[in-house]
Design an enzyme around this catalytic site. Structure first.
Site, PDB file in Angstrom:
ATOM      1  N   CYS A  90      -5.968   8.691   8.567  1.00 21.84           N
ATOM      2  CA  CYS A  90      -6.290   8.236   9.918  1.00 21.84           C
ATOM      3  C   CYS A  90      -5.857   9.258  10.962  1.00 21.84           C
ATOM      4  O   CYS A  90      -4.813   9.894  10.830  1.00 21.84           O
ATOM      5  CB  CYS A  90      -5.595   6.897  10.220  1.00 21.84           C
ATOM      6  N   ARG A 150      -9.236   0.159   3.642  1.00 23.72           N
ATOM      7  CA  ARG A 150      -8.299   1.094   3.008  1.00 23.72           C
ATOM      8  C   ARG A 150      -6.947   0.454   2.747  1.00 23.72           C
ATOM      9  O   ARG A 150      -6.224   0.883   1.849  1.00 23.72           O
ATOM     10  CB  ARG A 150      -8.066   2.305   3.927  1.00 23.72           C
ATOM     11  N   ARG A 187       0.264  14.962  12.342  1.00 27.01           N
ATOM     12  CA  ARG A 187       1.000  14.531  11.158  1.00 27.01           C
ATOM     13  C   ARG A 187       1.184  15.727  10.225  1.00 27.01           C
ATOM     14  O   ARG A 187       0.681  15.744   9.104  1.00 27.01           O
ATOM     15  CB  ARG A 187       0.253  13.390  10.453  1.00 27.01           C
ATOM     16  N   PRO A 188       1.873  16.739  10.686  1.00 18.66           N
ATOM     17  CA  PRO A 188       2.033  17.952   9.872  1.00 18.66           C
ATOM     18  C   PRO A 188       2.858  17.669   8.627  1.00 18.66           C
ATOM     19  O   PRO A 188       3.666  16.743   8.602  1.00 18.66           O
ATOM     20  CB  PRO A 188       2.763  18.914  10.818  1.00 18.66           C
ATOM     21  N   LYS A 207       0.826  -1.206   0.000  1.00 16.05           N
ATOM     22  CA  LYS A 207       0.000   0.000   0.000  1.00 16.05           C
ATOM     23  C   LYS A 207       0.862   1.258   0.000  1.00 16.05           C
ATOM     24  O   LYS A 207       0.630   2.188  -0.771  1.00 16.05           O
ATOM     25  CB  LYS A 207      -0.912   0.010   1.227  1.00 16.05           C
ATOM     26  N   ASN A 208       1.868   1.280   0.857  1.00 18.64           N
ATOM     27  CA  ASN A 208       2.646   2.507   1.027  1.00 18.64           C
ATOM     28  C   ASN A 208       3.561   2.821  -0.153  1.00 18.64           C
ATOM     29  O   ASN A 208       4.029   3.954  -0.279  1.00 18.64           O
ATOM     30  CB  ASN A 208       3.445   2.450   2.331  1.00 18.64           C
ATOM     31  N   ARG A 258      -4.600  10.366   3.270  1.00 17.01           N
ATOM     32  CA  ARG A 258      -3.467  11.259   3.516  1.00 17.01           C
ATOM     33  C   ARG A 258      -2.528  11.308   2.316  1.00 17.01           C
ATOM     34  O   ARG A 258      -1.921  12.344   2.021  1.00 17.01           O
ATOM     35  CB  ARG A 258      -2.712  10.792   4.759  1.00 17.01           C
ATOM     36  N   ASP A 267       3.377   0.670  12.268  1.00 19.13           N
ATOM     37  CA  ASP A 267       2.185   0.092  11.637  1.00 19.13           C
ATOM     38  C   ASP A 267       1.892  -1.334  12.109  1.00 19.13           C
ATOM     39  O   ASP A 267       0.782  -1.828  11.896  1.00 19.13           O
ATOM     40  CB  ASP A 267       2.330   0.091  10.113  1.00 19.13           C
TER      41      ASP A 267
END
Length: 417
Positions: free
Chosen positions: A116, A396, A121-122, A22-23, A92, A304
């Protein structure tokens, strides 16, 4: 709305094939727009995150053709236009369009990204990188406007080894003039996979997978064929499940080195696990040695996997701890696990688990993607039936999770509420 019902206490036997990461996929799909000709991406998982990114590509004018595990994208028809909230808020990773569109068109307008709620999470490191390359950033009515007359290579130091910032800066820099150096870059396998994809299109990137990445800008990128690596978090999740309910459960299409932080910890705890070249076989044990973990950037223990792994601690004979150093809200699943019978205390970023304890089915809520995975793990070992709500989070990130678990003997069902 959907929910998942799981009847626990059933051994799982057979084979589970791991899907594409996914990532990697969520970065490579936006990166495809940097090419001037068609891109073919193989081993893309069919999850809602990749669906949402393909929807954004089509909104921008790309031709997207999907067939089973591959996607063919024609980026030459893309029009650079504002990406509204109805698209960006779905995930995101929509922020990767910032780097890709900035790199290709020197201008991007996009609403704030979603994702999420696992902590602050800037994207300040992303923006800092864009500014170093020559872009100017303004905020206007909940949207970012990033513009550059010209992008020029620069030396960029990341205060935190952020995966997202590392990738986004690479996307913006590959077509910039001159050399860009990213110091304190993230080292995750997904970074290497994205860099390989860009290099296959004609980029000049070296050092991916180390703390320093060097990028020499080129004038054009062309289409290519690229394969997504296996998903190490999915592999780790099913490995944890196997340690709890596996009966010669085989997990294949993996890269063992990518989940070594997990498998070495499992071996330390006394797991029955056999690791091959691209697979592992794991059997359940009724009891494990207690352990302590601390989440770290790769190659440390992945944040994760922290949430699914926490369920395994219910089978440990003694006290175990987890210290979370990446996201401050990664413990939102703990109240749900307590409902099922786990004995847990938490103080700031450290949780303590008291074992051994038996879990009982209950009605619980998935607060985020990996929290949802943890609840599935817990439900599979609980007595009775567990109902998990808000499962859109789970869908997701885990391709075909219901079917994969059913195929190896789980009593699991996805229902509409």
């Amino acid at each position: 709305m959907k929910m998942i019902n799981i009847e626990g206490n059933h051994d799982l036997s057979g084979t589970i094939k791991i899907s594409g990461a996914k990532n990697s996929s969520v970065a490579i799909l936006p990166a495809s727009i940097l090419a001037s000709t068609d891109v073919t991406i193989c081993n893309i998982p069919e999850i809602t995150d990749t669906d949402a990114l393909c929807e954004i590509l089509e909104y921008l004018g790309a031709d997207v053709r999907r067939a089973s595990e591959s996607v063919v994208i024609t980026p030459s028809t893309i029009e650079n236009k504002f990406i509204p909230e109805k698209y960006s808020k779905k995930l995101r990773a929509s922020y990767y369009f910032m780097g890709a569109l900035l790199g290709k068109f020197k201008h991007v307008e996009i609403s704030l990204p979603g994702g999420c709620s696992i902590g602050a999470r800037p994207i300040n490191l992303h923006l800092k990188g864009f500014e170093s390359l020559g872009a100017k950033i303004t905020m206007e009515e909940e949207k970012y406007i990033v513009h550059a007359e010209e992008l020029k290579g620069a030396n960029i130091y990341l205060d935190i080894a952020s995966v997202g910032a590392t990738i986004n800066i690479m996307l913006a820099a590959v077509l910039a003039k001159g050399k860009t150096i990213i110091d304190n870059a993230a080292k995750e396998p997904e970074i290497v996979n994205v860099a390989t994809f860009l290099n296959n299109m004609g980029a000049k990137i070296t050092g991916a997978g180390t703390s320093q990445i060097r990028i020499m800008g080129v004038e054009e990128l062309k289409g290519c064929f690229h394969e997504i690596i296996p998903d190490r978090i999915e592999a780790g999740t099913y490995t944890i499940i196997g340690a709890l309910v596996g009966n010669n459960l085989k997990i294949y299409n993996i890269i063992p080195e990518h989940i070594e932080a997990l498998t070495s910890k499992l071996q330390e705890m006394g797991a029955d696990i056999e690791i091959g070249s691209d697979y592992l076989i794991i059997n359940k044990k009724e009891e494990y040695l207690p352990t302590n973990i601390k989440t770290l950037v790769y190659p440390g223990f992945p944040t994760d996997l922290q949430q699914p792994f926490s369920v395994l601690l219910s089978r440990c004979n003694g006290i175990s701890t987890i210290e979370e150093t990446i996201f401050e809200n990664r413990f939102m699943h703990l109240p749900e696990l307590k409902k099922m019978g786990m004995k847990i205390t938490k103080e700031k970023t450290k949780a303590t688990f008291f074992g051994k304890c038996n879990l009982k089915g209950n009605e619980v809520v998935a607060t985020d993607l990996r929290a949802g995975a943890a609840l599935i793990v817990a439900a599979l070992i609980a007595e009775g039936t567990t109902t998990i709500k808000n499962v859109e989070h789970i869908l997701r990130g885990y391709e075909g999770i219901i079917e994969k678990l059913k195929d190896v003997g789980a009593k699991i069902e996805l229902k509409e509420i």
